[in-house]
Each structure stands twice: as C-alpha cells, then as structure tokens.
Design an enzyme around this catalytic site. Structure first.
Site, PDB file in Angstrom:
ATOM      1  N   GLU A 161      23.162 -26.721 -44.576  1.00 56.42           N
ATOM      2  CA  GLU A 161      23.132 -25.266 -44.389  1.00 56.42           C
ATOM      3  C   GLU A 161      23.040 -24.617 -45.762  1.00 56.42           C
ATOM      4  O   GLU A 161      23.805 -24.992 -46.646  1.00 56.42           O
ATOM      5  CB  GLU A 161      24.403 -24.799 -43.680  1.00 56.42           C
ATOM      6  CG  GLU A 161      24.433 -25.261 -42.232  1.00 56.42           C
ATOM      7  CD  GLU A 161      25.668 -24.808 -41.465  1.00 56.42           C
ATOM      8  OE1 GLU A 161      26.505 -24.090 -42.041  1.00 56.42           O
ATOM      9  OE2 GLU A 161      25.784 -25.163 -40.295  1.00 56.42           O
TER      10      GLU A 161
ATOM     11  N   HIS B 165      24.878 -20.186 -38.553  1.00 55.20           N
ATOM     12  CA  HIS B 165      26.308 -20.522 -38.448  1.00 55.20           C
ATOM     13  C   HIS B 165      27.170 -19.267 -38.232  1.00 55.20           C
ATOM     14  O   HIS B 165      27.906 -18.854 -39.130  1.00 55.20           O
ATOM     15  CB  HIS B 165      26.773 -21.294 -39.689  1.00 55.20           C
ATOM     16  CG  HIS B 165      28.024 -22.091 -39.445  1.00 55.20           C
ATOM     17  ND1 HIS B 165      28.302 -23.265 -40.094  1.00 55.20           N
ATOM     18  CD2 HIS B 165      29.094 -21.870 -38.622  1.00 55.20           C
ATOM     19  CE1 HIS B 165      29.472 -23.737 -39.690  1.00 55.20           C
ATOM     20  NE2 HIS B 165      29.970 -22.901 -38.785  1.00 55.20           N
TER      21      HIS B 165
ATOM     22  N   ARG C  43      28.968 -28.761 -35.456  1.00 59.23           N
ATOM     23  CA  ARG C  43      28.584 -28.983 -36.848  1.00 59.23           C
ATOM     24  C   ARG C  43      27.211 -29.641 -36.863  1.00 59.23           C
ATOM     25  O   ARG C  43      26.905 -30.466 -35.999  1.00 59.23           O
ATOM     26  CB  ARG C  43      29.575 -29.907 -37.556  1.00 59.23           C
ATOM     27  CG  ARG C  43      30.869 -29.250 -37.994  1.00 59.23           C
ATOM     28  CD  ARG C  43      30.652 -28.253 -39.132  1.00 59.23           C
ATOM     29  NE  ARG C  43      31.899 -27.682 -39.615  1.00 59.23           N
ATOM     30  CZ  ARG C  43      32.452 -26.561 -39.143  1.00 59.23           C
ATOM     31  NH1 ARG C  43      31.867 -25.897 -38.172  1.00 59.23           N
ATOM     32  NH2 ARG C  43      33.586 -26.106 -39.650  1.00 59.23           N
TER      33      ARG C  43
END
Ligand code: GLV
Length: 322
Positions: A264, A283, A235
């Site tokens: 993000e 991601h 993360r």
C-alpha cells in the site's frame, strides 16, 4: 518529576491527541506522509512511549534502537501485523490496539464494497462520466442479487460477525469458516472448501499472520463459484494478487473488491488496476470521523496506561503481565 518522552508517529485525531497533550508533551510527527524509517529511528531514540499507526514498521531493530526504557507500544489500529509482537513480548513491552470501536465501520465498508461489486457501481459511474449513457436498456450493466444469495465469511471475529448481522437484513444465507468461533446471526459454521463451493460472495476477515499469509491463492480462487465476488477488508498480504489478477482476467470468478492491497499504496502499474471487474479503494475500513476519533482515544488511553505501569485497556500480548 520529568515528563516521559513520547513519540506519536502520525497526526492522529484531536480526541486522542488532546488527552495526551493534557498529561505529557509528546513529540508528534505532523507531516502528511509518515516518517521514513531513518526518521522513525531518529525520533524514537530514548522514548518511553510510542503511539504508532499501521504505516510504521515496529520491529526488533527499532525496539533495540529505542532502548530498554521503552514501556509501551500503542497502535491506532486493530491489526498489529506491522509490529513484531513476539519481540515486544520478549522485551516485556505491552502492545496496545484498538478493537471494538472500528467493528461497525469496517463491517459497513465490507458491505459497501460487496454491494458496489454486486451492482457494478464504480463501473456504472465510469460509464456515465465517459458519456456512454445513451438510453435505459433492459440489459445494461446487470449485476447480482443479494437476497437469497450465500455469503461466506472467512474469519468470524467481531468484524466477520458484524458483516453476518448486516447480511441477515439483506436476506442472505450466511456461512462462516473460523477456528473456534461460535455461531451467531444465523450463520452456519462450515469447512473452507464447503464455504468456497457454496458462496456467491466471500468476505475475508482474518488477521494477517504466518498462517493466513496468501490464504487467498490460486487454489482458494479455483474452488470459488464462477459467479462469485470476493471482498477483502482484512489485509493485502492475505491474498496472492497475481493469482487474483489471473482469476479475474479469465473470469474464473466474477469480481473482487479490495479495501487493502500489498503493498500500500498499490503501484499504478499493478495489472489489477486495468480490470473493470476489480474495485480498489485506499484502505478505508475504519475511515469514519467518529470511528477514527474513538480509535485515537483508545490508542491514547493504552499509551497513558502503559506509561503509568498500569494494564493497557486493550493489550494484544497480555503474557507480559505474567
Ligand atoms: C485497520 O486496518 C486497522 O487494523 O485498524
């Protein structure tokens, strides 16, 4: 009997969606962009089941707005840092996630990034497209070897172990740091300082919690080898991006490859995007067709179980069952 009200916050793959459509008439958010917070509040009022993804923040305010009839929160993700799990536990709501089915895909992604950074693949590709390839050269875009190098894995759960398994095939020495994890795939348990001091590659596989927030900070980076390459598929919040920028800019470490950032998407003005030695992808850890299908199915099964008052196949807060 009336159907329970369900909200599915993103257009998940059809395997999971089909299962839910067979049993219920879910309200599915089908826009490409996730619902705004206002829309999420509006759409979830009075529902009994929520199937969400990591783009939706599910906190105590949302749970209270949904109402006391909420029976289950099922996330199509293994990480649940977007959900206030203790608030759900206090309210007796089971929270489901999708571990296992994404282990190999995420370990593949970590390894793909590790190789890409070691052999400077994105930089070399930019070089060709910019018309700079004029001849083969003995010293052009030299990278790092994997064979014989040391890989340090921080967080030795399912995904960390799957990375170690891959590293064995590349003849790497593997160290890991993880409280209570047993050795596997020839990896040796060491304290964090030893791991950072000895590793040529460091790959992060811890969940984002209060304990791991900004674990990769200036102090962590200062203990790494100057030739070291950092890979983060966990993360973005686990890493201090300003400290990483400084370490990469000053060549304190050699390179980094990030599958995740905070926030993000990473804003285009982020200084990390100006660096040649930083790879950033959006991601994609679990982003293979089969894996996302299996994740959607597991998330759907968790939702169905919760709506029926049965134990979720994968529950992150089993305390709710007493
Ligand atoms: C992806 O990051 C996940 O948590 O599933």
């Amino acid at each position: 009997m009336s159907q329970p009200k369900i909200f599915i916050s993103r257009l998940i793959p059809s395997l999971g969606l089909t299962l839910l459509n067979e049993h219920f008439q879910p309200d599915t958010w089908s826009n490409e962009m996730p619902p705004t917070r206002e829309k999420l509040f509006e759409k979830t009022k009075g529902i009994e089941g929520l199937l969400c993804t990591l783009t939706e923040k599910v906190d105590a305010d949302l749970m209270d707005s949904i109402g006391p009839q909420l029976k289950v929160i099922s996330s199509m993700s293994v990480g649940v840092d977007h959900i206030d799990v203790s608030a759900a536990t206090q309210r007796g709501i089971p929270v489901g996630n999708t571990p296992g089915v994404l282990t190999d895909a995420t370990a593949d992604q970590a390894f793909a990034l590790l190789l890409a950074a070691a052999r400077r693949i994105p930089e070399a590709e930019r070089f060709v497209r910019a018309g700079k390839w004029v001849t083969w050269s003995p010293s052009l875009l030299l990278g790092a070897d994997l064979a014989g190098a040391t890989l340090g894995i921080v967080g030795f759960g399912r995904i960390g172990q799957a990375v170690a398994k891959r590293a064995q095939g590349f003849d790497m020495r593997v160290l890991y740091h993880s409280p209570n994890a047993k050795p596997a795939y020839g990896a040796t348990s060491v304290d964090l300082d030893t791991l950072l001091k000895e590793s040529d590659f460091v790959s992060i596989h811890v969940p984002l919690t209060e304990r791991t927030k900004q674990l990769v900070n200036a102090d962590f980076l200062s203990k790494m080898k100057p030739n070291a390459i950092l890979v983060n598929t966990a993360r973005g919040g686990v890493l201090d991006q300003s400290a990483l920028y400084e370490a990469l800019r000053s060549n304190r470490i050699q390179a980094a490859a990030l599958d995740v950032t905070d926030p993000e998407p990473l804003p285009m003005e982020s200084p990390l995007l100006s660096l040649e030695n930083c790879i950033i992808v959006p991601h994609l850890g679990s982003a293979s067709k089969k894996t996302r299908d299996m994740m959607s199915l597991l998330a759907a099964k968790n939702l169905v179980a919760g709506l029926r008052g049965e134990r979720l196949p994968h529950c992150v807060n089993p305390q709710v069952y007493g």
